[in-house]
Design an enzyme around this catalytic site. Structure first.
Site, PDB file in Angstrom:
ATOM      1  N   ASP A   1       0.850  -1.207   0.000  1.00  0.00           N
ATOM      2  CA  ASP A   1       0.000   0.000   0.000  1.00  0.00           C
ATOM      3  C   ASP A   1       0.876   1.245   0.000  1.00  0.00           C
ATOM      4  O   ASP A   1       0.692   2.154   0.815  1.00  0.00           O
ATOM      5  CB  ASP A   1      -0.930  -0.039   1.219  1.00  0.00           C
ATOM      6  CG  ASP A   1      -2.063   0.969   1.103  1.00  0.00           C
ATOM      7  OD1 ASP A   1      -2.187   1.610   0.039  1.00  0.00           O
ATOM      8  OD2 ASP A   1      -2.815   1.137   2.084  1.00  0.00           O
TER       9      ASP A   1
ATOM     10  N   ARG B   1      -0.090   8.919   1.176  1.00  0.00           N
ATOM     11  CA  ARG B   1      -0.784   8.895   2.482  1.00  0.00           C
ATOM     12  C   ARG B   1      -0.057   8.010   3.482  1.00  0.00           C
ATOM     13  O   ARG B   1      -0.260   8.129   4.688  1.00  0.00           O
ATOM     14  CB  ARG B   1      -2.254   8.446   2.318  1.00  0.00           C
ATOM     15  CG  ARG B   1      -2.409   7.062   1.768  1.00  0.00           C
ATOM     16  CD  ARG B   1      -3.844   6.613   1.508  1.00  0.00           C
ATOM     17  NE  ARG B   1      -3.832   5.339   0.797  1.00  0.00           N
ATOM     18  CZ  ARG B   1      -3.708   5.218  -0.523  1.00  0.00           C
ATOM     19  NH1 ARG B   1      -3.636   6.297  -1.258  1.00  0.00           N
ATOM     20  NH2 ARG B   1      -3.643   4.030  -1.102  1.00  0.00           N
ATOM     21  N   ASN B   2       0.784   7.111   2.995  1.00  0.00           N
ATOM     22  CA  ASN B   2       1.528   6.204   3.870  1.00  0.00           C
ATOM     23  C   ASN B   2       3.018   6.529   3.941  1.00  0.00           C
ATOM     24  O   ASN B   2       3.833   5.680   4.273  1.00  0.00           O
ATOM     25  CB  ASN B   2       1.321   4.760   3.431  1.00  0.00           C
ATOM     26  CG  ASN B   2      -0.074   4.283   3.770  1.00  0.00           C
ATOM     27  OD1 ASN B   2      -0.673   4.775   4.731  1.00  0.00           O
ATOM     28  ND2 ASN B   2      -0.610   3.369   2.975  1.00  0.00           N
TER      29      ASN B   2
ATOM     30  N   ASP C   1       3.391   2.029   7.574  1.00  0.00           N
ATOM     31  CA  ASP C   1       2.295   1.073   7.322  1.00  0.00           C
ATOM     32  C   ASP C   1       2.644  -0.069   6.387  1.00  0.00           C
ATOM     33  O   ASP C   1       1.740  -0.633   5.750  1.00  0.00           O
ATOM     34  CB  ASP C   1       1.050   1.815   6.775  1.00  0.00           C
ATOM     35  CG  ASP C   1       0.401   2.666   7.859  1.00  0.00           C
ATOM     36  OD1 ASP C   1       0.804   2.516   9.031  1.00  0.00           O
ATOM     37  OD2 ASP C   1      -0.481   3.460   7.545  1.00  0.00           O
TER      38      ASP C   1
HETATM   39  P1  AMP Z   1      -3.245   6.507   9.144  1.00  0.00           P
HETATM   40  O1  AMP Z   1      -4.222   5.851  10.018  1.00  0.00           O
HETATM   41  O2  AMP Z   1      -1.927   5.812   9.104  1.00  0.00           O
HETATM   42  O3  AMP Z   1      -3.776   6.803   7.773  1.00  0.00           O
HETATM   43  O4  AMP Z   1      -2.907   7.943   9.827  1.00  0.00           O
HETATM   44  C1  AMP Z   1      -3.833   9.022   9.882  1.00  0.00           C
HETATM   45  C2  AMP Z   1      -3.083  10.343  10.040  1.00  0.00           C
HETATM   46  O5  AMP Z   1      -2.392  10.363  11.289  1.00  0.00           O
HETATM   47  C3  AMP Z   1      -1.996  10.532   8.982  1.00  0.00           C
HETATM   48  O6  AMP Z   1      -2.513  11.144   7.839  1.00  0.00           O
HETATM   49  C4  AMP Z   1      -0.988  11.403   9.689  1.00  0.00           C
HETATM   50  O7  AMP Z   1      -1.325  12.759   9.562  1.00  0.00           O
HETATM   51  C5  AMP Z   1      -1.123  10.990  11.146  1.00  0.00           C
HETATM   52  N1  AMP Z   1      -0.048  10.020  11.518  1.00  0.00           N
HETATM   53  C6  AMP Z   1      -0.036   8.678  11.298  1.00  0.00           C
HETATM   54  N2  AMP Z   1       1.078   8.099  11.787  1.00  0.00           N
HETATM   55  C7  AMP Z   1       1.807   9.097  12.330  1.00  0.00           C
HETATM   56  C8  AMP Z   1       3.101   9.165  12.975  1.00  0.00           C
HETATM   57  N3  AMP Z   1       3.851   8.069  13.179  1.00  0.00           N
HETATM   58  N4  AMP Z   1       3.549  10.371  13.376  1.00  0.00           N
HETATM   59  C9  AMP Z   1       2.779  11.476  13.167  1.00  0.00           C
HETATM   60  N5  AMP Z   1       1.581  11.493  12.565  1.00  0.00           N
HETATM   61  C10 AMP Z   1       1.083  10.325  12.147  1.00  0.00           C
END
Ligand code: AMP
Length: 415
Positions: free
Chosen positions: A264, A268-269, A282
């Site tokens: 993926d 976004r990742n 991810d």
């Molecule tokens: P996700 O569930 O991985 O799509 O994450 C949702 C949002 O959380 C992302 O778009 C980032 O803005 C933020 N995010 C995710 N992982 C992190 C991380 N390790 N450090 C800072 N922000 C994060």
């Protein structure tokens, strides 16, 4: 002494073996040009701050990187077979020490007179929260304090947190039912051992109760997709876009070397840290999650796929491989160069699948250099085996400027 050009040394010796660190604080050894830039732009360095490094492209040569009013300039230092270093043939130095000493006294054609050696800043992310969590990575959820909600993704919420009142971490709190804990634990066991400076490090998990917590390295600027969209070209330009792509390719080249598939890869990742650090997040999770974001992840067979990022053979026959990740990397390059635009805008997943089958590919975006677009097209070769490796992509992007810009004899600028 072991500085290049000093008596009794060969030019290939690196700075680490120098026994007099005060004398060679400016010698940074074989660091990359992009890393030299990152070191020099730290706020504590002033105009004139400089370092000398081994040239990436010309083995045996050196490069001078110097900060001039917030911009880093690079000069190629040439060396003579019989010994001696120079920027211009009219002034040859027998050692790099003499070279530095001259240009700290006078500009003599440089953009700026050399000032203080660049400060060495090293803030590597730890691979574990503590020695205890190396093996024991199921931790007590009471040791985690959730401080601020950073965002919510398809699997649940992401929080900024504090572990043991000391260490800042990111905490993914997973919606109950978003995966089978046993599947996740099996995958997390592998993910925990994947360690690379361009991959988000998994520190620990809390899986004994719902919601499951995944505790990782914290990245201050969030996802690359939002970062690109928020900037929309005001501060981020091609040099940085190529650097982002190179950093992601470096993390992916490591996954490739470990025979691991991301499944993926998308803006976004990828997460953005301080000082222009980009890391892949991810990896592997797509395999264990039951996703429910219908805009991006569409149902194909029993699984849901981010169709616009997924290689045709993975959509058609579920053939995921590192080469299908390379396809996704091409789409990520599109996102980078368009400041986070959704690919194939206005088309449904089904239309995209049909068009790809007729050899349609995303067109070259406006302002996207031909060289950059050619890399995207290589990633979208219909034949997976013909797509480049991540290792090759990494080096191509690292050397992007070496191949695109010609070396100017007039002032010896690298670019
Ligand atoms: P996700 O569930 O991985 O799509 O994450 C949702 C949002 O959380 C992302 O778009 C980032 O803005 C933020 N995010 C995710 N992982 C992190 C991380 N390790 N450090 C800072 N922000 C994060």
């Amino acid at each position: 002494m072991c500085l290049p050009g000093e008596e009794g040394t060969t030019q290939r010796l690196s700075w680490q073996c120098c026994r007099n660190p005060d004398r060679c604080r400016w010698f940074f050894g074989a660091i990359k040009r992009t890393d030299a830039e990152k070191q020099l732009v730290y706020s504590e360095n002033q105009t004139g701050a400089f370092l000398i490094r081994e040239s990436e492209s010309q083995k045996g040569d050196f490069a001078l990187s110097v900060l001039d009013e917030g911009i880093v300039k690079h000069y190629r230092i040439r060396s003579l077979d019989e010994g001696g270093f120079f920027l211009t043939q009219r002034r040859i130095f027998s050692t790099l020490n003499e070279f530095v000493s001259h240009y700290t006294k006078t500009r003599d054609g440089l953009c700026v007179q050399l000032g203080k050696p660049c400060l060495k800043v090293q803030v590597p992310a730890p691979f574990d929260l503590s020695y205890k969590t190396v093996d024991q990575w199921e931790i007590d959820r009471n040791s985690i304090q959730l401080l601020k909600r950073l965002g919510s993704g398809q699997f649940g919420e992401v929080w900024e947190g504090l572990w043991n009142n000391t260490t800042p971490v990111a905490v993914k709190t997973l919606k109950p039912g978003s995966m089978d804990p046993n599947d996740f634990l099996r995958e997390a066991q592998i993910m925990k051992n994947l360690r690379h400076p361009k991959l988000i490090q998994l520190y620990a998990v809390c899986t004994l109760e719902d919601p499951i917590y995944i505790i990782t390295e914290l990245m201050r600027h969030g996802s690359l997709q939002e970062y690109l969209q928020n900037d929309a070209g005001t501060k981020i330009h091609l040099t940085q876009q190529v650097d982002m792509a190179a950093q992601v390719a470096s993390g992916m080249a490591y996954l490739e070397s470990q025979n691991y598939i991301h499944r993926d890869l998308a803006a976004r990742n990828v997460l953005v840290g301080e000082h222009n650090i980009y890391k892949v997040a991810d990896f592997g999770l797509a395999r264990v999650f039951k996703v429910d974001n219908e805009d991006i992840y569409e149902s194909k067979h029993e699984v849901k796929l981010p169709v616009k990022w997924t290689a045709p053979e993975a959509i058609r026959a579920n053939k995921f491989s590192i080469k299908s990740d390379v396809w996704s990397f091409g789409i990520l390059l599109y996102e980078i160069i368009t400041y986070g635009k959704i690919p194939y805008s206005g088309m449904t997943g089904a239309q995209v699948i049909q068009l790809l089958g007729q050899n349609y590919r995303l067109p070259q975006p406006p302002n996207c250099p031909q060289e950059f677009y050619s890399i995207m097209l290589e990633c979208w070769n219909g034949e997976p085996k013909e797509r480049p490796t991540f290792e090759a992509l990494h080096w191509k992007l690292e050397d992007y400027y070496e191949t695109v810009f010609s070396y100017s004899e007039a002032n010896n600028f690298i670019r």
